[in-house]
Enzyme design. Sequence first.
Site, mmCIF file in Angstrom:
data_model
loop_
_atom_site.group_PDB
_atom_site.id
_atom_site.type_symbol
_atom_site.label_atom_id
_atom_site.label_comp_id
_atom_site.label_asym_id
_atom_site.label_seq_id
_atom_site.Cartn_x
_atom_site.Cartn_y
_atom_site.Cartn_z
ATOM 1 N N GLN A 43 -3.474 -1.406 9.964
ATOM 2 C CA GLN A 43 -3.556 -2.767 9.409
ATOM 3 C C GLN A 43 -4.031 -3.744 10.487
ATOM 4 O OE1 GLN A 43 -3.070 -3.360 6.167
ATOM 5 N NE2 GLN A 43 -3.402 -5.569 6.319
ATOM 6 N N ASP A 100 -10.039 2.941 5.385
ATOM 7 C CA ASP A 100 -10.661 1.626 5.207
ATOM 8 C C ASP A 100 -12.188 1.669 5.161
ATOM 9 O OD1 ASP A 100 -8.898 -0.657 5.119
ATOM 10 O OD2 ASP A 100 -8.204 -0.107 7.122
ATOM 11 N N LYS A 147 0.842 -1.204 0.000
ATOM 12 C CA LYS A 147 0.000 0.000 0.000
ATOM 13 C C LYS A 147 0.874 1.250 0.000
ATOM 14 C CE LYS A 147 -3.708 -2.423 2.407
ATOM 15 N NZ LYS A 147 -4.309 -2.740 3.716
#
Length: 293
Positions: free
Chosen positions: A97, A120, A53
Site C-alpha cells: 500500500q 497493482d 482489500k
Amino acid sequence: MAQLLDGKKTAKAIRARIKEEVDDLSGIASRRPHAVFVQVGNVPASTTYVNMKYKMAQEVGMLSTVERLPGEIGQQELLALLHKYNTDRSTHAILVQLPLPSHIDEFAVMQSIAPAKDLDCFHPENIGRMVLGLPGPKPATPQGILMLLDEYKIDPYGMNATIVGRSNLVGKPLGLLLLQRHATVTWCHTRTRDLPAACRGADLLVSASGKPGLVHGGMVKPGAVVVDVGTNYVAVTQPGGSMEMKLVGDVAFDEVEETASYITPVPGGVGPMTIASVLYNALTLYKLIEGIV
Ligand code: GUN
C-alpha cells in the site's frame, strides 16, 4: 437525464462472479489464490484500504494475509519480506500500500515485487505487457472503469474518449486500454490550452484531475458518457453551522446529469470498481501462476 453507472452494484456482482470462479478452480487446483497486503506505518487511509482489500479477498474465497510493518522499518527489511513472498509458492499476489514513509524508495519497492505477483500492475514489466496487450494484471482503476462500461454494454469502439489527467495510476494506462478497445483517445492535463473544447468533443469523458467541479455542464456533449474518478474531500457547512468533510468527484454532478447519457456517482461509482478490479487481478495472477487457462 443521465442513467447512473452504479459501481457499488456492479462491483458486488463482479465479486460474486469472482467467488464462483475461485470456488470452482479451488476444486481442481491444488491450492486457493493467496493475496498478501503489506502496509508500512499507520496512515489511517491506508489502514482503511488494506482492511477493505483483505476483507473482500476473504469474502471471494481467497486466502488473504496482511503484513503491518512499523513506519521506521528499513528498506532492506521491507525488500527481504517481499523476497520471502516472491519466492513462496503458495503466494500468488502481493500489494504494497502506498504511500510509503519518505525514507523508503517507492520505485525500488515496486520494482522488487515479482512481476508475476504484482497485484497493482505497478511493475514496469507489467506496464509494458499491458501496452503490448499481453496477459497479466492491469492497473486497477482503469480496468475497473472498463468493467463498469462493459457491464452497461457501453463499447468504447470508435468513440472519442477524452481523459482529463495523465497520472501513471489512472490517466495514462486508461488511455492505452481504451486505445486497445478501439477508442480515439485524447489526454488532457494541466497544460492543455482549451480544456472545455477538448472535453466537448468527447463521447466518453473521464475525469481524473482531483479538482472538484472541474467538469461542468458546458463541457459535456449531449449524450456523452461521463466517468468521474475524482475522490476529493471538501469541507461543507452543516445546517447547525458545524463543518464536515464530504467526498466529492471532479464533475459538477447536478449540471452534468442533465446532459450526459450515463454518469458515475461519487461515492458509489469508480471507487468500488477499483477494489473489484484488484480482486480480478489476484484471480488473473493465480491462474497464470498455476497454469489454469
Ligand atoms: N494508495 C492509493 N492508491 C493505491 C493503489 O491503487 N495501490 C496501492 N498499492 N497503494 C495505493
